[in-house]
Design a protein around this motif. Structure first.
Motif, PDB file in Angstrom:
ATOM      1  N   LEU A 253     -16.756   6.615 -10.834  1.00 29.38           N
ATOM      2  CA  LEU A 253     -16.344   6.036  -9.707  1.00 29.38           C
ATOM      3  C   LEU A 253     -15.930   7.041  -8.288  1.00 29.38           C
ATOM      4  O   LEU A 253     -15.347   7.923  -8.287  1.00 29.38           O
ATOM      5  CB  LEU A 253     -14.866   5.256  -9.874  1.00 29.38           C
ATOM      6  CG  LEU A 253     -14.899   4.252 -11.030  1.00 29.38           C
ATOM      7  CD1 LEU A 253     -13.460   4.053 -11.239  1.00 29.38           C
ATOM      8  CD2 LEU A 253     -15.552   3.280 -11.272  1.00 29.38           C
ATOM      9  N   TYR A 254     -16.589   6.524  -7.253  1.00 27.31           N
ATOM     10  CA  TYR A 254     -16.445   7.278  -5.767  1.00 27.31           C
ATOM     11  C   TYR A 254     -15.935   6.265  -4.970  1.00 27.31           C
ATOM     12  O   TYR A 254     -16.224   5.225  -4.883  1.00 27.31           O
ATOM     13  CB  TYR A 254     -17.971   7.611  -5.577  1.00 27.31           C
ATOM     14  CG  TYR A 254     -18.685   8.631  -6.435  1.00 27.31           C
ATOM     15  CD1 TYR A 254     -18.651  10.075  -6.209  1.00 27.31           C
ATOM     16  CD2 TYR A 254     -19.271   8.190  -7.625  1.00 27.31           C
ATOM     17  CE1 TYR A 254     -19.480  11.254  -6.966  1.00 27.31           C
ATOM     18  CE2 TYR A 254     -19.904   9.368  -8.334  1.00 27.31           C
ATOM     19  CZ  TYR A 254     -19.917  10.486  -8.053  1.00 27.31           C
ATOM     20  OH  TYR A 254     -20.805  11.339  -8.705  1.00 27.31           O
ATOM     21  N   THR A 255     -14.979   6.981  -4.020  1.00 26.94           N
ATOM     22  CA  THR A 255     -14.426   6.152  -3.073  1.00 26.94           C
ATOM     23  C   THR A 255     -13.586   7.234  -2.048  1.00 26.94           C
ATOM     24  O   THR A 255     -13.360   8.408  -2.465  1.00 26.94           O
ATOM     25  CB  THR A 255     -13.257   5.286  -3.538  1.00 26.94           C
ATOM     26  OG1 THR A 255     -12.596   4.600  -2.560  1.00 26.94           O
ATOM     27  CG2 THR A 255     -12.086   5.973  -4.106  1.00 26.94           C
ATOM     28  N   ASN A 259      -9.992   7.931   5.900  1.00 28.46           N
ATOM     29  CA  ASN A 259      -9.408   8.900   6.818  1.00 28.46           C
ATOM     30  C   ASN A 259     -10.629   9.568   7.506  1.00 28.46           C
ATOM     31  O   ASN A 259     -11.822   9.819   6.678  1.00 28.46           O
ATOM     32  CB  ASN A 259      -8.532   9.861   6.384  1.00 28.46           C
ATOM     33  CG  ASN A 259      -7.103   9.113   6.205  1.00 28.46           C
ATOM     34  OD1 ASN A 259      -6.795   8.046   6.993  1.00 28.46           O
ATOM     35  ND2 ASN A 259      -6.288   9.379   5.204  1.00 28.46           N
ATOM     36  N   PRO A 260     -10.534  10.323   8.595  1.00 24.85           N
ATOM     37  CA  PRO A 260     -12.036  11.091   9.030  1.00 24.85           C
ATOM     38  C   PRO A 260     -12.213  11.974   8.030  1.00 24.85           C
ATOM     39  O   PRO A 260     -11.343  12.668   7.448  1.00 24.85           O
ATOM     40  CB  PRO A 260     -11.092  11.783  10.256  1.00 24.85           C
ATOM     41  CG  PRO A 260     -10.035  11.014  10.812  1.00 24.85           C
ATOM     42  CD  PRO A 260      -9.526  10.237   9.655  1.00 24.85           C
ATOM     43  N   GLY A 261     -13.390  12.468   7.874  1.00 26.35           N
ATOM     44  CA  GLY A 261     -14.019  13.108   6.815  1.00 26.35           C
ATOM     45  C   GLY A 261     -14.998  13.927   7.433  1.00 26.35           C
ATOM     46  O   GLY A 261     -15.318  13.636   8.824  1.00 26.35           O
ATOM     47  N   TYR A 298     -12.316  11.158  -2.991  1.00 24.24           N
ATOM     48  CA  TYR A 298     -12.415  12.383  -2.437  1.00 24.24           C
ATOM     49  C   TYR A 298     -11.786  12.457  -0.938  1.00 24.24           C
ATOM     50  O   TYR A 298     -11.960  13.437  -0.116  1.00 24.24           O
ATOM     51  CB  TYR A 298     -13.975  12.712  -1.998  1.00 24.24           C
ATOM     52  CG  TYR A 298     -15.063  11.336  -1.522  1.00 24.24           C
ATOM     53  CD1 TYR A 298     -14.973  11.010  -0.121  1.00 24.24           C
ATOM     54  CD2 TYR A 298     -15.359  10.604  -2.288  1.00 24.24           C
ATOM     55  CE1 TYR A 298     -15.530   9.943   0.083  1.00 24.24           C
ATOM     56  CE2 TYR A 298     -16.252   9.622  -1.946  1.00 24.24           C
ATOM     57  CZ  TYR A 298     -16.217   9.105  -0.698  1.00 24.24           C
ATOM     58  OH  TYR A 298     -17.124   7.789  -0.255  1.00 24.24           O
ATOM     59  N   GLY A 299     -10.891  11.667  -0.779  1.00 20.19           N
ATOM     60  CA  GLY A 299     -10.267  11.682   0.563  1.00 20.19           C
ATOM     61  C   GLY A 299     -10.933  11.273   1.852  1.00 20.19           C
ATOM     62  O   GLY A 299     -11.185   9.982   1.604  1.00 20.19           O
ATOM     63  N   GLY A 300     -10.714  11.838   2.708  1.00 21.44           N
ATOM     64  CA  GLY A 300     -11.464  11.516   3.963  1.00 21.44           C
ATOM     65  C   GLY A 300     -13.154  11.082   3.776  1.00 21.44           C
ATOM     66  O   GLY A 300     -13.800  11.711   3.218  1.00 21.44           O
ATOM     67  N   GLY A 301     -13.333   9.758   4.414  1.00 18.96           N
ATOM     68  CA  GLY A 301     -14.550   9.280   4.235  1.00 18.96           C
ATOM     69  C   GLY A 301     -14.767   7.624   4.615  1.00 18.96           C
ATOM     70  O   GLY A 301     -13.764   6.988   4.486  1.00 18.96           O
TER      71      GLY A 301
END
Length: 449
Positions: A253-255, A259-261, A298-301
């Motif tokens: 799972l990817y997400t 937020n800015p990335g 992965y946070g910002g994206g």
């Protein structure tokens, strides 16, 4: 893609779950089901664009097939079914190989895998549509699972069976990947979601999914019916509700969180408020069930191709390692479905009702199984018994035990009637249905000596 289309894609992707009473989950796919190849154009030495007609769709439909470098019929290759998000005009099949979008040909490089990238409608949701009880087209699941994949296996040099097939996609396609894998776990050894909307129980998903379905048909209730009266048809495709079916599969799972990335400088609410919570919900659900998976928060994206290209790049090594050493079919296995007729791992279940309600086949081994259902049923086992041999089959229910002698058919299957109470429910909750709305029958099987 516009912000409206992106938002649509995600939510629609997320609503997830429509259910057809006669969809592919109800029966083994026909070899072609009327699928007819109308044209095959070589874009280059590796990339082909196919055009099909099928009784399951009202218009010709496109598929792009990317072959491995040096493709040869002397060897066999695994297949990745790579799915599209919502809202783009047909043919959606071209997006994953568009250098400005998916750029899949460059990403795959010399990886020895066949990519299959089909159309999916602007808001088709990888489902056989309910059409307010009338059924009929579009039947995307019947086409993709019951016709297209068997055609690919018949016309290319592929690794057959579960061990040679995987499914992945972004946004609505992330939903489609996890829904197809959960509804057909005996067809796929791996599944991945890139920014997928994976839990239609999220309140935001209902309005958005209905809105996105209007892109293909503006009549309300066409996709899965009104959620207020047809909730089970939504949940019968919902990856969150069917998560237990994914056990034994390689999952990723990817997400991002909006937020800015690295590829976006401003906040993206589609990724942050819509998709991310649903992906987190699916991750937590898998954890609660003890189902192994790779979690890439992965946070910002943002909800955009830059991240989906990166997701595919990161997914490929684990996918190919899985193809090289595929996990065995789970034993025992558990499978939940809401169709009155369904099959899994060679077992066929027919429940004596016409309306959908969740049924669970669990603890399935050579020695028996457990069935949780709202009414009586017939279970035809996989081919795993001695042809013609006599078996003592004991059924235990809250009302007592009953034993009978059943002979295995010529193909090694046992046909076992299971008598249960005639209980009914219209809006079952996946976590409480078995305890509150259904009966349990435990079946043991022993060969007569």
């Amino acid at each position: 893609m516009s912000r409206f289309k992106i938002r649509c894609a995600v939510l629609l992707a997320g609503i997830c779950a429509a259910l057809s009473l006669t969809g592919p989950a109800t029966a083994a796919p026909a070899p072609n089901g009327g699928l007819t190849l109308r044209s095959d154009i070589a874009i280059n030495a590796r990339l082909h664009e196919l055009v099909f007609t099928t009784p399951d769709l009202n218009a010709p439909t496109y598929v792009r097939v990317l072959l491995p470098q040096g493709y040869s019929s002397a060897r066999r290759y695994p297949v990745l079914l790579l799915l599209e998000g919502c809202c783009n005009a047909a043919p959606q099949a071209r997006d994953w190989t568009d250098p400005a979008k998916g750029n899949a040909e460059a990403i795959v490089g010399n990886t020895p895998v066949i990519l299959v990238m089909p159309d999916s409608g602007k808001g088709g949701f990888y489902s056989d549509w309910y059409n307010n009880g009338h059924g009929g087209n579009p039947r995307w699941e019947s086409y993709h699972i019951g016709q297209l994949l068997p055609w690919i296996d018949a016309h290319y040099s592929t690794v057959s069976g579960r061990r040679g097939h995987a499914v992945a996609g972004f946004s609505m396609g992330g939903f489609g990947a996890m829904s197809y894998a959960a509804r057909h776990p005996d067809r796929f050894v791996s599944a991945a979601s890139f920014s997928g909307a994976l839990d239609s129980n999220d309140p935001q998903a209902v309005t958005t999914d209905e809105m996105l379905a209007y892109l293909d048909n503006p009549v309300p209730g066409s996709l899965w019916g009104p959620r207020s009266t047809q909730e089970i048809r939504w949940r019968a495709h919902n990856p969150w509700d069917l998560a237990a079916n994914l056990r034994g599969m390689h999952l990723e799972l990817y997400t991002g969180n909006g937020n800015p990335g690295p590829f976006n400088k401003t906040y993206d609410s589609t990724e942050g408020k819509d998709v991310h919570p649903q992906s987190v919900s699916m991750h937590n659900r898998l954890n609660s069930l003890g189902i192994a998976h790779e979690w890439h928060d992965y946070g910002g994206g943002s909800h955009s191709w830059s991240y989906w290209r990166r997701d595919l790049t990161q997914y490929l090594p684990g996918l190919m390692a899985t193809f090289a050493h595929p996990p065995a079919q789970p034993e025992p296995f558990t499978f939940t479905a809401a169709e009155p007729r369904f099959d899994a791992y060679g077992y066929q279940v027919t429940v004596n009702r016409n309306s959908p309600a969740f049924t669970t086949l669990s603890g399935v081994t050579h020695n028996g199984f457990t069935l949780n259902a709202t009414t009586s049923a017939t279970v035809v086992t996989a081919t795993r018994y001695r042809s013609g041999a006599a078996y003592q089959v004991t059924t235990s229910t809250p009302r007592g035990k009953k034993s009978q002698t059943i002979h295995a058919a010529r193909d090694g299957r046992l046909t076992i009637p299971v008598s249960l109470g005639a209980l009914t429910t219209n809006q079952p909750d996946i976590d409480t249905l078995i305890a509150q709305h259904s009966e349990t029958a435990t079946i043991t099987i022993a060969e007569h000596i």
